[in-house]
Design an enzyme around this catalytic site. Structure first.
Site, PDB file in Angstrom:
ATOM      1  CD  GLU A   1      -9.381  -1.786   3.425  1.00  0.00           C
ATOM      2  OE1 GLU A   1      -9.506  -1.305   2.686  1.00  0.00           O
ATOM      3  OE2 GLU A   1      -9.088  -1.427   4.494  1.00  0.00           O
TER       4      GLU A   1
ATOM      5  NE  ARG B   1      -6.516   0.860  -0.489  1.00  0.00           N
ATOM      6  CZ  ARG B   1      -6.966   2.203   0.292  1.00  0.00           C
ATOM      7  NH1 ARG B   1      -6.146   2.500   1.251  1.00  0.00           N
ATOM      8  NH2 ARG B   1      -8.112   2.832   0.262  1.00  0.00           N
TER       9      ARG B   1
ATOM     10  CG  ASN C   1      -2.023   1.223   1.231  1.00  0.00           C
ATOM     11  OD1 ASN C   1      -1.917   1.955   0.326  1.00  0.00           O
ATOM     12  ND2 ASN C   1      -2.881   0.916   2.286  1.00  0.00           N
TER      13      ASN C   1
ATOM     14  NE  ARG D   1     -12.354  11.855   2.735  1.00  0.00           N
ATOM     15  CZ  ARG D   1     -12.019  10.427   2.921  1.00  0.00           C
ATOM     16  NH1 ARG D   1     -12.976   9.590   3.422  1.00  0.00           N
ATOM     17  NH2 ARG D   1     -10.802  10.395   2.491  1.00  0.00           N
TER      18      ARG D   1
ATOM     19  CG  HIS E   1     -14.000   2.413   2.322  1.00  0.00           C
ATOM     20  ND1 HIS E   1     -14.759   3.202   2.857  1.00  0.00           N
ATOM     21  CD2 HIS E   1     -12.570   2.748   2.658  1.00  0.00           C
ATOM     22  CE1 HIS E   1     -14.205   4.025   3.430  1.00  0.00           C
ATOM     23  NE2 HIS E   1     -12.895   3.695   3.606  1.00  0.00           N
TER      24      HIS E   1
END
Ligand code: ADP
Length: 377
Positions: free
Chosen positions: A364, A71, A12, A222, A161
């Site tokens: 993940e 990723r 990642n 956010r 996601h």
């Protein structure tokens, strides 16, 4: 005969850090994990140098890596599945940098660095958007604006996601003992960034994030959904550039703006002491999750289960209870004893609830490793 893909490195690669995990995919066990930080700002000068550090950290374990899974933030409409990042696919991915100017160069830079450092080892891109974009119908995926903006600039919903939603979808199907193609779920990834996905027959038909990860739920920093005209009003009144407005909405809004902290633990602690702002922020978060959850339950024709994951979904007894309290109309009641548990796969709704609510820790990195094996298989 094809070589068995057994040892898989998952990378990642961010703008200033590189996280990695190494898996033995025969047993799906993790052999190592680590992090290289301050890339380009005091630490390694670039991603290739960061990877040299990874090789050094891994020592003997770096030998015999069969494949590398990466990723990647955005696959646009080009990548509807994970893909081998050969020359042609790298060229396609580079055209998508506009969708993630911060993350995409780092993600793709990580792939190019691996080509140099791990010569001859195949690289697979696993896109955060792919699980959604592959199957989301236009009625959910398109915005009600002049279609020319979609044609010219690709302005539509993509969702994010995806790797996490896919992992918990597969895990939930297994848990429910249902074939993937028959399972209906509302999957909720609640972390610093949060999103819900509506899963019908194992496939995404809607998700709360949009063109970017800004849309949908109230998140750490956010704002989630907001009247677009409110944004225009603020920009006009405060003389903000698009970049400044972007920073305001992505980095200085959400729980942080409401409470002074983006960390759910802090906010729960404040609310317990009677802080009104913290209390309101938690209620706003739970309300919006419940709102989408109800809608998604309708559009998938009734859920077999609701799945919670992410830092908040896996750990916050308090937020989970606040959400479940709002789901009475779906015949869901919280099992307080079960909800006090953390982490493992647990059903936190009562036995007589009409829809089970299951907490499944996401993974993940393992999903990326699995996809890497599948793509090369
Ligand atoms: P990211 O989206 O950055 O991967 P995570 O999925 O790790 O984030 O989620 C981070 C959020 O999870 C934070 O708001 C944090 O407060 C919350 N969280 C983590 N552990 C707990 C806990 N034990 N109780 C409540 N909230 C928690």
């Amino acid at each position: 005969m094809k070589k068995e893909i057994r040892k898989v490195l998952v990378v990642n690669s961010g703008s200033s850090s590189l996280k990695y995990q190494l898996f033995d995919m025969k047993s799906e066990t993790r052999l190592a994990k680590g992090l290289v930080e301050r890339i380009g700002c005091g630490g390694p000068k670039d991603h290739a140098e960061a990877l040299k550090n990874v090789v050094a950290q891994l020592g003997d374990a770096a030998k015999g890596i069969d494949a590398i899974g990466h990723r990647v933030l955005h696959g646009g409409e080009v990548f509807t599945d994970s893909a081998l990042m050969n020359k042609a696919n790298m060229a396609k991915a580079k055209k998508l940098v506009k969708f993630g100017p911060l993350h995409m160069p780092a993600n793709l830079g990580g792939i190019e660095a691996c080509e140099k450092i791990f010569k001859g080892v195949p690289n697979v891109g696993v896109f955060d958007t792919a699980f959604h974009i592959a199957t989301m119908p236009d009625c959910a995926g398109m915005y009600a604006i002049d279609p020319k903006f979609y044609k010219k600039y690709g302005i539509r919903k993509y969702g994010f996601h995806g790797t996490s939603h896919k992992f918990i979808t597969q895990a939930a199907a297994k848990f429910l003992k249902k074939p993937l193609s028959k399972v209906n779920l509302v999957t909720c990834h609640l972390g610093n960034g949060s999103s819900l996905a509506a899963i019908k027959g194992g496939k995404v038909i809607d998700t709360t994030m949009g063109l970017t990860p800004l849309a949908g739920l109230v998140m750490g920093t956010r704002c989630g959904n907001i009247d677009p005209a409110a944004v225009l009003s603020i920009m006009e009144a405060e003389h903000l550039t698009p970049h400044e407005a972007d920073t305001l909405l992505n980095k200085k809004s959400g729980l942080l703006a409401l409470t002074g902290s983006s960390d759910c633990r802090d906010i729960c602690a404040k609310a317990a002491k009677g802080d009104r702002h913290a209390e309101l922020a938690l209620e706003m978060l739970a309300y919006r999750v419940a709102l989408y959850l109800g809608g998604y339950n309708t559009v998938i024709g009734g859920a077999d289960a609701i799945v919670l994951t992410g830092g908040i979904g896996e750990n916050s007894t308090e937020v989970r209870e606040r959400i479940l309290k709002r789901l009475g109309a779906l015949g869901i009641k919280v099992d307080k004893k079960a909800n006090a548990k953390r982490g493992e796969t647990i059903v936190i709704s009562t036995k007589d609830s009409k829809i089970p609510v299951v907490v499944i820790p996401t993974n993940e990195e393992l999903m990326i490793a699995r996809d890497t094996v599948r793509v090369l298989g």
